[in-house]
Write a protein that holds these residues in place. Structure first.
Motif, PDB file in Angstrom:
ATOM      1  N   UNK A 173       0.817  -1.222   0.000  1.00 21.66           N
ATOM      2  CA  UNK A 173       0.000   0.000   0.000  1.00 21.66           C
ATOM      3  C   UNK A 173       0.846   1.265   0.000  1.00 21.66           C
ATOM      4  N   UNK A 174       0.712   2.090   1.051  1.00 26.19           N
ATOM      5  CA  UNK A 174       1.363   3.399   1.056  1.00 26.19           C
ATOM      6  C   UNK A 174       2.889   3.312   1.098  1.00 26.19           C
ATOM      7  N   UNK A 175       3.436   2.147   1.466  1.00 26.06           N
ATOM      8  CA  UNK A 175       4.893   2.007   1.505  1.00 26.06           C
ATOM      9  C   UNK A 175       5.520   2.141   0.126  1.00 26.06           C
ATOM     10  N   UNK A 176       4.732   1.877  -0.915  1.00 22.03           N
ATOM     11  CA  UNK A 176       5.279   1.903  -2.273  1.00 22.03           C
ATOM     12  C   UNK A 176       5.745   3.292  -2.704  1.00 22.03           C
ATOM     13  N   UNK A 177       5.281   4.327  -2.026  1.00 18.96           N
ATOM     14  CA  UNK A 177       5.740   5.677  -2.356  1.00 18.96           C
ATOM     15  C   UNK A 177       7.235   5.838  -2.090  1.00 18.96           C
ATOM     16  N   UNK A 178       7.807   4.908  -1.320  1.00 21.25           N
ATOM     17  CA  UNK A 178       9.241   4.939  -1.037  1.00 21.25           C
ATOM     18  C   UNK A 178      10.068   4.841  -2.318  1.00 21.25           C
ATOM     19  N   UNK A 179       9.511   4.165  -3.334  1.00 17.38           N
ATOM     20  CA  UNK A 179      10.256   3.968  -4.572  1.00 17.38           C
ATOM     21  C   UNK A 179      10.579   5.290  -5.260  1.00 17.38           C
ATOM     22  N   UNK A 180       9.701   6.274  -5.125  1.00 18.54           N
ATOM     23  CA  UNK A 180       9.935   7.555  -5.779  1.00 18.54           C
ATOM     24  C   UNK A 180      11.219   8.216  -5.280  1.00 18.54           C
ATOM     25  N   UNK A 207      10.423   9.405 -14.666  1.00 16.45           N
ATOM     26  CA  UNK A 207      10.707   8.212 -13.865  1.00 16.45           C
ATOM     27  C   UNK A 207       9.867   8.190 -12.598  1.00 16.45           C
ATOM     28  N   UNK A 208       9.792   9.316 -11.919  1.00 20.48           N
ATOM     29  CA  UNK A 208       8.983   9.389 -10.693  1.00 20.48           C
ATOM     30  C   UNK A 208       7.505   9.166 -11.011  1.00 20.48           C
ATOM     31  N   UNK A 209       7.080   9.704 -12.134  1.00 17.77           N
ATOM     32  CA  UNK A 209       5.680   9.548 -12.533  1.00 17.77           C
ATOM     33  C   UNK A 209       5.348   8.088 -12.813  1.00 17.77           C
ATOM     34  N   UNK A 210       6.289   7.379 -13.465  1.00 15.25           N
ATOM     35  CA  UNK A 210       6.072   5.951 -13.747  1.00 15.25           C
ATOM     36  C   UNK A 210       5.949   5.168 -12.450  1.00 15.25           C
ATOM     37  N   UNK A 211       6.860   5.396 -11.517  1.00 15.13           N
ATOM     38  CA  UNK A 211       6.812   4.681 -10.244  1.00 15.13           C
ATOM     39  C   UNK A 211       5.531   4.997  -9.486  1.00 15.13           C
ATOM     40  N   UNK A 234      15.877  -1.920  -5.186  1.00 11.73           N
ATOM     41  CA  UNK A 234      14.443  -2.219  -5.293  1.00 11.73           C
ATOM     42  C   UNK A 234      14.138  -2.860  -6.630  1.00 11.73           C
ATOM     43  N   UNK A 235      13.035  -3.617  -6.670  1.00 11.79           N
ATOM     44  CA  UNK A 235      12.453  -4.178  -7.888  1.00 11.79           C
ATOM     45  C   UNK A 235      10.965  -3.856  -7.879  1.00 11.79           C
ATOM     46  N   UNK A 236      10.423  -3.478  -9.047  1.00 17.09           N
ATOM     47  CA  UNK A 236       8.994  -3.223  -9.194  1.00 17.09           C
ATOM     48  C   UNK A 236       8.452  -4.062 -10.346  1.00 17.09           C
ATOM     49  N   UNK A 237       7.390  -4.827 -10.077  1.00 18.35           N
ATOM     50  CA  UNK A 237       6.788  -5.713 -11.074  1.00 18.35           C
ATOM     51  C   UNK A 237       5.302  -5.387 -11.255  1.00 18.35           C
ATOM     52  N   UNK A 257      11.026  -1.589 -13.195  1.00 27.16           N
ATOM     53  CA  UNK A 257      12.262  -0.896 -12.875  1.00 27.16           C
ATOM     54  C   UNK A 257      12.992  -1.650 -11.770  1.00 27.16           C
ATOM     55  N   UNK A 258      14.310  -1.644 -11.861  1.00 31.40           N
ATOM     56  CA  UNK A 258      15.166  -2.245 -10.843  1.00 31.40           C
ATOM     57  C   UNK A 258      16.382  -1.361 -10.694  1.00 31.40           C
ATOM     58  N   UNK A 259      16.808  -1.141  -9.467  1.00 25.23           N
ATOM     59  CA  UNK A 259      17.964  -0.271  -9.258  1.00 25.23           C
ATOM     60  C   UNK A 259      18.643  -0.611  -7.943  1.00 25.23           C
ATOM     61  N   UNK A 260      19.937  -0.371  -7.918  1.00 29.13           N
ATOM     62  CA  UNK A 260      20.748  -0.511  -6.710  1.00 29.13           C
ATOM     63  C   UNK A 260      21.420   0.824  -6.442  1.00 29.13           C
ATOM     64  N   UNK A 261      21.519   1.192  -5.187  1.00 31.30           N
ATOM     65  CA  UNK A 261      22.204   2.420  -4.815  1.00 31.30           C
ATOM     66  C   UNK A 261      23.552   2.475  -5.534  1.00 31.30           C
ATOM     67  N   UNK A 262      23.797   3.575  -6.230  1.00 32.99           N
ATOM     68  CA  UNK A 262      24.980   3.681  -7.080  1.00 32.99           C
ATOM     69  C   UNK A 262      26.280   3.500  -6.300  1.00 32.99           C
TER      70      UNK A 262
END
Length: 330
Positions: A173-180, A207-211, A234-237, A257-262
């Motif tokens: 739920x609301x935790x998904x906003x963390x991805x932005x 990118x933020x809009x997609x997430x 993170x990974x988003x499916x 989208x998938x990403x690791x802290x640079x």
């Protein structure tokens, strides 16, 4: 003698026959592609969907009134590219018995109109199995830009080298906003060598809009890898829509989208979250994971194929030098 004509409905049946035959060839190499489009009727439905889009056009090549090739295209206004012409997976086909250079002639004929109208960005999605078309486009100054690939979860085996310091958490739920807050990680990586892709505000906003668009969306799932309680990957499916795409198998999920802290790459974090999320998606009944990456992103170009992803489609692009608007010899 060949001639070029604008698309008309009378040609669509022959066009569908060409598309169905090409798709049958593609499925010899990639059996996970949609089988139903080997049927001419289904291929015709797909072509009609393409031509029903706004701002589309089509070029048909005839020899003795027989269709030997076609090129469908869509005019678009893109946030980062500006005015562009897009040619989709089912939209550029020539008869298997024709010389591949017919593709150049068709591009020349249609492209003249695009450039005349100020559309200097040309983008084509090409099947990986169509080596002849890929080569012809390369010689017309197109370049590889993006690869699209599929992973069979049935054959996937967990990769060694996980990071034992990270813990996995599924966001709800609301935790998904963390991805932005992590949206910029991929852009920051791709701004470095050898991709050198500029980080524009428009791209970051997109990118933020997609997430954000996937927050609370039915079927969407996301995981973060945490180290000492801090998200580091993170990974988003989301479920892949197989109703229209010729390249999307049933029971597939799209890795949006998938990403690791640079600053933490190269520590096995990417393998850890991939092993975990792939296992969870398989338990949920998915058979395939679909994803894509930019070819200039050297880490992604190595990482995803190593996990077992097979590329089935290449996006190629060309930017025509804008000086042609005045430096044309007139």
């Amino acid at each position: 003698m060949i001639r070029f004509v604008q698309f008309e409905d009378q040609y669509i049946s022959q066009m569908a026959s060409l598309l169905a035959a090409r798709h049958q060839d593609e499925r010899q190499r990639f059996p996970f592609l949609q089988e139903r489009f080997e049927e001419q009727e289904k291929a015709e439905e797909r072509l009609r969907e393409e031509m029903a889009k706004p701002y589309t056009g089509g070029l048909v090549t005839l020899r003795d009134e027989k269709v030997i090739g076609y090129l469908l295209y869509e005019y678009r206004q893109d946030a980062t590219r500006g005015r562009m012409v897009y040619i989709g997976y089912p939209s550029f086909v020539i008869h298997e018995d024709e010389h591949p250079r017919l593709a150049r002639l068709m591009y020349t004929e249609a492209g003249a109109e695009w450039v005349r109208n100020g559309y200097l960005e040309h983008v084509v999605d090409v099947p990986v199995g169509n080596d002849e078309l890929i080569f012809e486009l390369l010689e017309q100054s197109f370049h590889f830009e993006q690869r699209f690939a599929a992973l069979s979860l049935e054959s996937y085996r967990a990769q060694p080298g996980e990071n034992s310091l990270v813990a996995m958490k599924e966001l709800v739920s609301e935790e998904q906003s963390l991805l932005e807050k992590m949206a910029s990680w991929n852009s920051m990586h791709q701004a470095k060598a050898p991709a050198w892709k500029p980080i524009t505000q428009e791209a970051l906003d997109q990118e933020r809009s997609v997430l954000k668009s996937y927050e609370g969306k039915e079927g969407s799932r996301s995981w973060v890898a945490e180290q000492d309680g801090v998200p580091v990957a993170f990974h988003l499916y989301t479920p892949a829509d197989d109703r229209h795409a010729m390249t999307t198998p049933g029971n597939a999920a799209a890795l949006i989208q998938a990403a690791t802290n640079i600053d933490m790459r190269g520590q096995g974090i990417g393998k850890s979250i991939a092993n975990h999320s792939f296992t969870q998606m398989k338990k949920a009944g998915y058979e395939y994971i679909m994803t894509d990456w930019y070819t200039a992103n050297h880490l992604a170009s190595y990482f995803w194929p190593k996990l077992g992803f097979r590329c089935y489609l290449i996006r190629m692009a060309r930017t025509v030098d804008a000086r042609i608007a005045w430096a044309d010899g007139q």
